[in-house]
Design a protein around this motif. Structure first.
Motif, PDB file in Angstrom:
ATOM      1  N   GLN A  72       0.840  -1.204   0.000  1.00  0.00           N
ATOM      2  CA  GLN A  72       0.000   0.000   0.000  1.00  0.00           C
ATOM      3  C   GLN A  72       0.870   1.247   0.000  1.00  0.00           C
ATOM      4  O   GLN A  72       0.593   2.209  -0.717  1.00  0.00           O
ATOM      5  N   GLU A  73       1.927   1.221   0.799  1.00  0.00           N
ATOM      6  CA  GLU A  73       2.833   2.370   0.847  1.00  0.00           C
ATOM      7  C   GLU A  73       3.524   2.559  -0.499  1.00  0.00           C
ATOM      8  O   GLU A  73       3.659   3.687  -0.980  1.00  0.00           O
ATOM      9  N   ASP A  75       2.339   1.624  -3.407  1.00  0.00           N
ATOM     10  CA  ASP A  75       1.316   2.139  -4.324  1.00  0.00           C
ATOM     11  C   ASP A  75       1.086   3.631  -4.096  1.00  0.00           C
ATOM     12  O   ASP A  75       0.931   4.397  -5.048  1.00  0.00           O
ATOM     13  N   ALA A  76       1.064   4.034  -2.826  1.00  0.00           N
ATOM     14  CA  ALA A  76       0.877   5.456  -2.509  1.00  0.00           C
ATOM     15  C   ALA A  76       2.049   6.280  -3.026  1.00  0.00           C
ATOM     16  O   ALA A  76       1.860   7.381  -3.565  1.00  0.00           O
ATOM     17  N   GLN A  80       1.786   9.147  -5.753  1.00  0.00           N
ATOM     18  CA  GLN A  80       2.308  10.493  -5.463  1.00  0.00           C
ATOM     19  C   GLN A  80       3.327  10.901  -6.527  1.00  0.00           C
ATOM     20  O   GLN A  80       3.339  12.053  -6.964  1.00  0.00           O
TER      21      GLN A  80
END
Length: 163
Positions: A72-73, A75-76, A80
């Motif tokens: 998830q990080e 992907d974030a 970004q």
């Protein structure tokens, strides 16, 4: 007493004596205690194995959770980075458009300046031609007896008005 003389009888007697000695020495109790101890050890080992399995499952779940959080990080971070790239592309596009507009304005200013300079030069040439023509016309119409100061004065006025 025929039975007492056979070998099988004495083997049976010896077996019964042997079993009696084993019972007297409490060997079956010892065997049962050994088996019970071995059973308890196996049960303890099974409990330990069950506990280790539960710990391993908990650790595996923890690692899977960490992996999911890391994904998830990641992907974030990717999202970004895409947003940042789009923002930079938009800023670059706006900057290029502004730069093109500035260069176009500068070129137009140079064109206007060149036009003004050319117009000034044409006016100067026209003024010189008009002065020369005025001199020629005045020289033809005014005879030599007239005052030369009048001619010079007129030429100066025309030259001053045209320049």
């Amino acid at each position: 007493m025929h039975i007492l003389s056979t070998g099988e009888f004495w083997v049976l007697v010896s077996l019964l004596i042997f079993i009696g000695i084993l019972v007297y020495m409490k060997v079956p109790g010892m065997l049962a205690a050994q088996l019970d101890k071995r059973g308890a050890d196996v049960a303890t080992e099974l409990d330990e194995a069950r506990r280790l399995r539960e710990e391993a499952e908990a650790l595996l779940a923890s690692y899977k959770k960490r992996q999911a959080e890391a994904m998830q990080e990641a992907d974030a971070i990717v999202a970004q980075a895409k947003l940042e790239a789009e923002r930079l592309a938009e800023e670059t596009r706006v900057s290029l458009e502004a730069q093109v507009a500035r260069r176009q304005q500068l070129a137009e200013d140079k064109i206007h300046q060149a036009e003004a300079q050319a117009l000034q030069e044409v006016r100067a040439v026209a003024a010189d031609v008009a002065i020369d023509a005025a001199r020629a016309v005045i020289a033809e119409k005014v005879d030599a007896s007239k005052d030369s100061s009048l001619i010079e004065k007129s030429i100066s006025e025309v030259g001053a008005k045209l320049h």
